[in-house]
Write an enzyme that holds these catalytic residues in place. Structure first.
Site, PDB file in Angstrom:
ATOM      1  CB  SER A   8      -5.683  19.204   8.699  1.00 19.69           C
ATOM      2  OG  SER A   8      -6.814  19.088   7.852  1.00 19.69           O
ATOM      3  CB  CYS A  70      -4.009  15.816   4.478  1.00 20.25           C
ATOM      4  SG  CYS A  70      -4.075  17.605   4.459  1.00 20.25           S
ATOM      5  CB  CYS A 181      -9.304  19.360  -0.125  1.00 22.11           C
ATOM      6  SG  CYS A 181      -9.552  19.478   1.670  1.00 22.11           S
TER       7      CYS A 181
END
Ligand code: DGL
Length: 255
Positions: A8, A70, A181
Site C-alpha cells: 500500500s 503487505c 504489518c
C-alpha cells in the site's frame, strides 16, 4: 525479468531489504500505492479493487514473480490473485507460529500488532486458532503507525506517545511482539527503545523472502546474472524519478 513487490505504501521496502540481502543479483520493481495508503482502514472491497488494478499494472512490466509485501492485501486478496496469474505469488502473514513457540516456553503472552483490516479478516483468525491452543495471543491495531511511516516519521515524541497509548498496561506479561504489518519494522528502533527489555520483536520478512527464493529456485526462475540487479520504484502507477524520494526509499532499504 523482474521480481515485483507491491505494498500500500513504503512498508514493503522492509521486505525488499531482506530480498536484496538474499538475492542481490535480481532486478526488482517496487510499487507502493502511497497515494491511496493506508489500506488497513479501508474495506476489504476497496483494498481488493485497488490491488487488482495495481497488479494488472505490474504484470505489464515483464515480471516473473510477485511479492505481496503487505499483510493487509495478502489477507484480502492473495487467494484470488493466485487464481488469476500463473507466476509465483508470495504473500505475508503475521509470524504467529514462531511467536507462540517462543513465548509459550517462557510462560509469556504474544501481542500481534497489525492493521484493523488484517485483524478483522478470517485469514488471521484461522492462523491464530491453528497455533494458539493456550490462548496466549492478543492483538492490537496500530493504524497510525502506517500514517507516520508514510510521512517518513519513525521516531520522536508523537510516535512514542502513540506507541505508549496503544501498548497494554501489563506489557511485562508479554514475551513477543509480532509486527504483523510491513510498515512496522520501520519503527523497530523506537519500539525496542519503548518496550521492556527482553521482549522479542519479530516479523515475517525473512521467512517470506526465503520462501520466495525456494519458489523461484524450483521454477528455475532465479537470476543467473553475476552482477548486482537494479530497483525501479513506482508510486501509485507512476515511476519515481525524484532523486530525493529515491534516496529516502534507499535509506529505508538499507535500514
Ligand atoms: N503494509 C501493510 C501491511 O502489511 C498495510 C499498511 C496500510 O494500512 O496501508 O499490512
Amino acid at each position: 525479468m523482474s521480481i515485483a513487490f507491491f505494498d500500500s505504501g513504503i512498508g514493503g521496502l522492509s521486505v525488499l531489504r531482506e530480498a536484496l540481502a538474499l538475492m542481490p543479483n535480481e532486478n526488482y520493481i517496487y510499487l507502493g500505492d502511497s497515494d491511496n495508503a493506508p489500506y488497513g482502514t479501508k474495506t476489504k472491497e476497496e483494498v481488493r479493487a485497488l490491488t487488482f488494478s495495481a497488479v494488472d499494472f505490474l504484470v505489464k512490466q515483464n515480471i516473473k514473480a510477485l511479492v505481496v509485501a503487505c499483510n493487509t492485501i495478502t489477507s484480502a486478496a492473495v487467494r484470488d490473485l493466485r487464481g488469476m496469474y500463473d507466476f509465483p505469488i508470495v504473500g505475508m502473514e503475521p509470524a504467529v507460529k514462531p511467536a507462540v513457540a517462543r513465548s509459550a516456553d517462557i510462560g509469556k503472552r504474544v501481542l500481534v500488532l497489525a492493521t484493523p483490516l488484517t485483524l478483522k479478516e478470517e485469514k488471521f483468525h484461522s492462523l491464530v486458532s491453528r497455533f494458539d491452543a493456550d490462548h496466549i495471543v492478543d492483538m492490537q491495531p496500530a493504524p497510525k503507525l502506517v500514517e507516520f511511516a508514510e510521512k517518513f516519521i519513525f521516531e520522536g515524541p508523537a510516535v512514542e506517545a502513540y506507541i505508549n497509548e496503544i501498548m497494554p498496561a501489563d506489557i511485562d506479561r508479554y514475551g513477543t511482539v509480532v509486527l504483523g504489518c510491513t510498515h512496522f519494522p520501520l519503527f523497530r528502533k523506537t519500539l525496542a527503545h519503548l518496550l521492556p527489555e527482553g521482549i522479542d520483536i519479530i516479523d515475517g520478512n525473512k521467512g517470506t523472502v526465503n520462501y520466495l527464493y525456494e519458489l523461484l529456485k524450483k521454477a528455475h526462475l532465479l537470476s543467473t546474472s553475476e552482477e548486482k540487479g537494479n530497483i525501479t520504484f513506482y508510486r501509485s502507477g507512476v515511476q519515481v524519478q525524484d532523486p530525493e524520494l529515491i534516496d529516502k526509499y534507499q535509506k529505508l532499504i538499507r535500514g
